[in-house]
Every structure is written in structure tokens, then in C-alpha cells.
Design a protein around this motif. Structure first.
Motif, PDB file in Angstrom:
ATOM      1  N   PRO A   1       0.860  -1.181   0.000  1.00 24.79           N
ATOM      2  CA  PRO A   1       0.000   0.000   0.000  1.00 24.79           C
ATOM      3  C   PRO A   1       0.902   1.239   0.000  1.00 24.79           C
ATOM      4  CG  PRO A   1      -0.530  -1.514   1.800  1.00 24.79           C
ATOM      5  CD  PRO A   1       0.803  -1.894   1.275  1.00 24.79           C
TER       6      PRO A   1
ATOM      7  N   ALA B   1      -0.262   4.549  -1.210  1.00 24.84           N
ATOM      8  CA  ALA B   1      -1.075   5.664  -1.714  1.00 24.84           C
ATOM      9  C   ALA B   1      -1.133   6.827  -0.736  1.00 24.84           C
ATOM     10  CB  ALA B   1      -2.491   5.170  -2.023  1.00 24.84           C
ATOM     11  N   GLY B   2      -0.578   6.629   0.478  1.00 24.97           N
ATOM     12  CA  GLY B   2      -0.701   7.668   1.524  1.00 24.97           C
ATOM     13  C   GLY B   2      -0.011   8.969   1.123  1.00 24.97           C
ATOM     14  N   TYR B   3      -0.368  10.031   1.834  1.00 25.38           N
ATOM     15  CA  TYR B   3       0.160  11.355   1.488  1.00 25.38           C
ATOM     16  C   TYR B   3       1.567  11.609   2.036  1.00 25.38           C
ATOM     17  CZ  TYR B   3      -4.580  12.543   0.041  1.00 25.38           C
ATOM     18  OH  TYR B   3      -5.798  12.573  -0.589  1.00 25.38           O
ATOM     19  N   GLY B   4       1.963  10.860   3.038  1.00 18.22           N
ATOM     20  CA  GLY B   4       3.296  11.078   3.609  1.00 18.22           C
ATOM     21  C   GLY B   4       3.468  12.463   4.205  1.00 18.22           C
ATOM     22  N   THR B   5       2.450  12.903   4.950  1.00 19.07           N
ATOM     23  CA  THR B   5       2.468  14.299   5.439  1.00 19.07           C
ATOM     24  C   THR B   5       3.601  14.566   6.429  1.00 19.07           C
ATOM     25  OG1 THR B   5       0.864  13.654   7.117  1.00 19.07           O
ATOM     26  CG2 THR B   5      -0.003  14.691   5.130  1.00 19.07           C
ATOM     27  N   ARG B   6       4.051  13.507   7.130  1.00 13.88           N
ATOM     28  CA  ARG B   6       5.134  13.744   8.107  1.00 13.88           C
ATOM     29  C   ARG B   6       6.435  14.121   7.424  1.00 13.88           C
ATOM     30  NH1 ARG B   6       5.658   8.446  11.110  1.00 13.88           N
ATOM     31  NH2 ARG B   6       4.578   7.691   9.264  1.00 13.88           N
TER      32      ARG B   6
ATOM     33  N   LYS C   1       6.492   9.146  -0.918  1.00 13.91           N
ATOM     34  CA  LYS C   1       7.338   8.854   0.248  1.00 13.91           C
ATOM     35  C   LYS C   1       8.175   7.596   0.011  1.00 13.91           C
ATOM     36  CE  LYS C   1       4.998   7.182   3.972  1.00 13.91           C
ATOM     37  NZ  LYS C   1       4.264   7.264   5.253  1.00 13.91           N
ATOM     38  N   GLU C   2       7.579   6.630  -0.677  1.00 10.38           N
ATOM     39  CA  GLU C   2       8.250   5.336  -0.909  1.00 10.38           C
ATOM     40  C   GLU C   2       9.470   5.460  -1.818  1.00 10.38           C
ATOM     41  OE1 GLU C   2       5.042   6.030  -1.354  1.00 10.38           O
ATOM     42  OE2 GLU C   2       4.153   4.972   0.354  1.00 10.38           O
TER      43      GLU C   2
ATOM     44  N   GLN D   1      -5.660   3.717  -5.573  1.00 11.24           N
ATOM     45  CA  GLN D   1      -6.655   4.055  -4.554  1.00 11.24           C
ATOM     46  C   GLN D   1      -7.033   5.514  -4.816  1.00 11.24           C
ATOM     47  OE1 GLN D   1      -5.111   4.344  -0.564  1.00 11.24           O
ATOM     48  NE2 GLN D   1      -7.060   3.853   0.394  1.00 11.24           N
TER      49      GLN D   1
ATOM     50  N   MET E   1      -8.130   8.383  -0.237  1.00 12.49           N
ATOM     51  CA  MET E   1      -7.290   7.826   0.837  1.00 12.49           C
ATOM     52  C   MET E   1      -8.153   7.602   2.086  1.00 12.49           C
ATOM     53  SD  MET E   1      -5.031   7.891  -1.227  1.00 12.49           S
ATOM     54  CE  MET E   1      -4.804   8.862  -2.700  1.00 12.49           C
ATOM     55  N   LYS E   2      -8.731   6.403   2.145  1.00 17.23           N
ATOM     56  CA  LYS E   2      -9.646   6.117   3.261  1.00 17.23           C
ATOM     57  C   LYS E   2      -9.010   5.214   4.304  1.00 17.23           C
ATOM     58  CE  LYS E   2     -13.831   6.229   0.423  1.00 17.23           C
ATOM     59  NZ  LYS E   2     -14.923   5.323   0.044  1.00 17.23           N
ATOM     60  N   GLY E   3      -7.684   5.125   4.304  1.00 15.86           N
ATOM     61  CA  GLY E   3      -7.015   4.369   5.346  1.00 15.86           C
ATOM     62  C   GLY E   3      -6.347   3.104   4.832  1.00 15.86           C
TER      63      GLY E   3
HETATM   64  P1  UTP Z   1       0.664   6.171   7.213  1.00 10.71           P
HETATM   65  O1  UTP Z   1      -0.134   6.147   8.435  1.00 10.71           O
HETATM   66  O2  UTP Z   1       2.152   6.156   7.341  1.00 10.71           O
HETATM   67  O3  UTP Z   1       0.167   7.424   6.359  1.00 10.71           O
HETATM   68  O4  UTP Z   1       0.170   4.971   6.301  1.00 10.71           O
HETATM   69  P2  UTP Z   1       0.882   8.272   5.274  1.00 10.71           P
HETATM   70  O5  UTP Z   1      -0.162   9.110   4.652  1.00 10.71           O
HETATM   71  O6  UTP Z   1       1.684   7.464   4.293  1.00 10.71           O
HETATM   72  O7  UTP Z   1       1.971   9.127   6.080  1.00 10.71           O
HETATM   73  P3  UTP Z   1       1.775  10.353   7.106  1.00 10.71           P
HETATM   74  O8  UTP Z   1       1.373   9.727   8.406  1.00 10.71           O
HETATM   75  O9  UTP Z   1       0.748  11.274   6.513  1.00 10.71           O
HETATM   76  O10 UTP Z   1       3.130  10.973   7.152  1.00 10.71           O
HETATM   77  C1  UTP Z   1       0.693   3.676   6.441  1.00 10.71           C
HETATM   78  C2  UTP Z   1       0.838   3.054   5.072  1.00 10.71           C
HETATM   79  O11 UTP Z   1      -0.428   2.895   4.472  1.00 10.71           O
HETATM   80  C3  UTP Z   1      -0.482   3.515   3.206  1.00 10.71           C
HETATM   81  C4  UTP Z   1       0.634   4.549   3.212  1.00 10.71           C
HETATM   82  O12 UTP Z   1       1.104   4.783   1.901  1.00 10.71           O
HETATM   83  C5  UTP Z   1       1.674   3.887   4.105  1.00 10.71           C
HETATM   84  O13 UTP Z   1       2.480   2.965   3.391  1.00 10.71           O
HETATM   85  N1  UTP Z   1      -1.824   4.122   3.041  1.00 10.71           N
HETATM   86  C6  UTP Z   1      -2.405   4.791   4.071  1.00 10.71           C
HETATM   87  C7  UTP Z   1      -2.489   3.991   1.839  1.00 10.71           C
HETATM   88  O14 UTP Z   1      -1.971   3.380   0.877  1.00 10.71           O
HETATM   89  N2  UTP Z   1      -3.738   4.535   1.714  1.00 10.71           N
HETATM   90  C8  UTP Z   1      -4.339   5.201   2.728  1.00 10.71           C
HETATM   91  O15 UTP Z   1      -5.487   5.658   2.542  1.00 10.71           O
HETATM   92  C9  UTP Z   1      -3.659   5.336   3.933  1.00 10.71           C
END
Ligand code: UTP
Length: 279
Positions: free
Chosen positions: A8, A10-15, A25-26, A102, A105-107
Motif C-alpha cells: 500500500p 497511496a498515503g500522502y506522507g504528510t510527516r 514517500k516510498e 486508490q 485515501m480512506k485508510g
Molecule cells: P501512514 O499512516 O504512514 O500514512 O500509512 P501516510 O499518509 O503514508 O503518512 P503520514 O502519516 O501522513 O506521514 C501507512 C501506510 O499505508 C499507506 C501509506 O502509503 C503507508 O504505506 N496508506 C495509508 C495507503 O496506501 N492509503 C491510505 O489511505 C492510507
């Protein structure tokens, strides 16, 4: 036999903003390799060669990384720089890559469910590439987990002991001890405050999941933070069947934040780069 591994991503990697504003981020490099490449290498070492990646908007660099760059290949062919591509060429030769997007981004639970068409009806591993895991002493973490799956035949989560003040960053388990490093999960709480945490045994970014998890996720309501949480689905699987939590051997660096990322960089520089094992 487990053959598939889902990433997975797709997350935003906001940190890690602003670095992650236009770059996944990946794809952050730890010394000379992007995070996701370490994850795919760990998967292949465990015998998982069918790689599925859940991407999102702005993540095309991931697909380009796992593809041949003809111009580049042509440019360095026959030079001593070819050695830099040995590792990635091996992945391209030995793995297949498939992608899905995805769109919302629903988690993490939702991201895993999005990967369902790529996985089908078989057990699979999940790697969160921002958790970089190493075990200089022996088997990689996924290899350890695949061996355990062959014994228990149920979902497995990798855990580590964390500072009790840090439980709010993780899914936290409680369980019955089967061996000093293996627990049968009885409870799971997503990101509990220290006073609400059942233990300090935190889930990190390595899972093996049986395919019944998909239907469970599909019926899981949004939980903490309004997101569909994999921990909620796993708790249900633990209650109706069995989920194992495994204290893995090795080290894990949380590369989703600056501190873990710097620690990982130092580790990889000393252990891989300086010793000529970085490619
Ligand atoms: P994180 O909690 O690390 O979220 O997600 P994030 O958005 O990547 O990073 P921050 O917290 O905003 O900095 C854990 C993993 O789940 C994936 C992320 O890409 C990460 O690998 N993820 C999370 C998704 O693919 N989709 C989502 O909707 C949420």
C-alpha cells in the motif's frame, strides 16, 4: 505457498512534507536506494515474486522505477557504472509488478481492500515500505513470517516492544503467549493513548493476511480518524478465528519520519554502502 506481496503506497506522507509534496514517500532514498526497493528485495528474498502496488495520484515514479530505462541502459552499457543497476535489474528479471490506484485515501484497511483484484483468493504479504526492516544476523523479517505462516496457516502481524509513551503511533495488541516471541492475539487497539494501551506490543509494517480478510474489511466501518483500519478487521479475524503476533528478529526503522529515516540512512551507509553491498 505465498507468492504475492502487496505494497500500500497511496498515503500522502504528510510527516515528510515538503519532500513528499510531488514525490512518493516510498521513493525517498536511503543512501542510494528508494525505500520501496528495500521492501521489494525483502519480499523476493522471502520467495514472494508477484509484487502488487497500490498507488495514488502523484505516484507514477514508482512505476517508472520498476521498469527498464532504455536511454540509461544504453548510456552506461559496458562502463563500470553498470554495477549500480545490478540489484534493480534482478528485481525486474525475477518479479512481476502490477498496480492499482486508490482514488480516495480512506485508510490502510481500505488501501488493502483496493488491492483485492490484484491478489485474488490466496494468502499474501503486506509491506509498508516506510518501515525499513533489516536483520543482519539471518533471515529477513518477511522470510521469518512466511516460515511462521507455513506452521500456523493464519494471518500474522509483526510486532515490536515500543516505549509505552509511544503507543498512540501504532496498532497495539494483547495476546496469549505461545512462545516467547509468538502470541495468539486476543485484543487489538488502534493508536491508543498510553493509559488505554493493553500492552506495549506494537504492530509494524509487515503482515501476512489470509484472503478472508477482504470480506471482513469490506464490512468494517471507519474507525480511528475516520479511516478504515486494518487493525479493526484483524481484531474481528482474531475473534472469529486466529491471528498470530510475532516479535520478529532484526531491526525496524520508521522512515515515515525524520529520526527513523536518519537512523536507517546511517545503518545502510555503514552496513551496505561502505561494505559494497548496496547495489
Ligand atoms: P501512514 O499512516 O504512514 O500514512 O500509512 P501516510 O499518509 O503514508 O503518512 P503520514 O502519516 O501522513 O506521514 C501507512 C501506510 O499505508 C499507506 C501509506 O502509503 C503507508 O504505506 N496508506 C495509508 C495507503 O496506501 N492509503 C491510505 O489511505 C492510507
Amino acid at each position: 505457498m505465498i507468492k504475492k506481496c502487496l505494497f500500500p503506497a497511496a498515503g500522502y506522507g504528510t510527516r515528510f512534507l515538503p519532500a513528499t509534496k510531488a514525490m512518493p514517500k516510498e521513493m525517498l532514498p536511503v543512501v542510494n536506494k528508494p525505500l520501496i526497493q528495500y521492501g521489494v528485495e525483502e519480499a523476493l528474498d522471502a520467495g514472494l515474486s508477484e509484487i502488487s502496488i497500490v498507488t495514488g495520484r502523484g505516484k507514477r515514479a514508482l512505476e517508472d522505477h520498476f521498469d527498464i530505462s532504455y536511454e540509461l541502459e544504453n548510456q552506461i552499457k559496458g562502463t563500470d557504472k553498470e554495477k549500480y543497476l545490478v540489484g534493480i535489474r534482478r528485481l525486474l528479471d525475477e518479479c512481476s509488478f502490477s498496480y492499482t490506484r486508490q482514488t480516495e485515501m480512506k485508510g490502510l484497511g481500505h488501501a488493502i481492500l483496493t488491492g483485492r483484484p490484484l491478489i485474488g483468493d490466496e494468502p499474501f504479504a503486506v509491506v509498508l515500505a516506510d518501515d525499513l526492516c533489516v536483520n543482519p544476523e539471518g533471515d529477513g523479517v518477511l522470510t521469518q513470517m512466511v516460515k511462521l505462516y507455513n506452521q500456523f496457516r493464519c494471518s500474522i502481524v509483526a510486532i515490536q516492544e515500543v516505549d509505552p509513551q509511544e503507543t498512540h503511533k501504532y496498532g497495539v495488541i494483547a495476546g496469549d503467549m505461545i512462545r516467547d516471541d509468538i502470541f495468539r492475539v486476543t485484543n487489538m487497539v488502534e493508536k491508543p493513548k498510553p493509559e488505554d494501551a493493553p500492552t506495549n506490543l506494537a504492530i509494524i509494517g509487515r503482515y501476512i493476511l489470509t484472503p478472508d480478510i477482504f470480506d471482513i474489511i469490506a464490512n468494517t466501518e471507519p474507525g480511528k480518524g475516520g479511516e478504515i483500519q486494518i487493525t479493526d478487521a484483524l481484531l474481528q479475524q482474531a475473534r472469529s478465528g486466529c491471528v498470530i503476533a510475532y516479535k520478529f528478529k532484526g531491526q525496524r526503522f520508521d522512515c515515515g519520519g525524520a529520526e527513523g529515516y536518519i537512523d536507517a540512512t546511517n545503518f545502510c551507509f555503514e552496513n551496505y554502502y561502505k561494505t559494497g553491498k548496496a547495489y
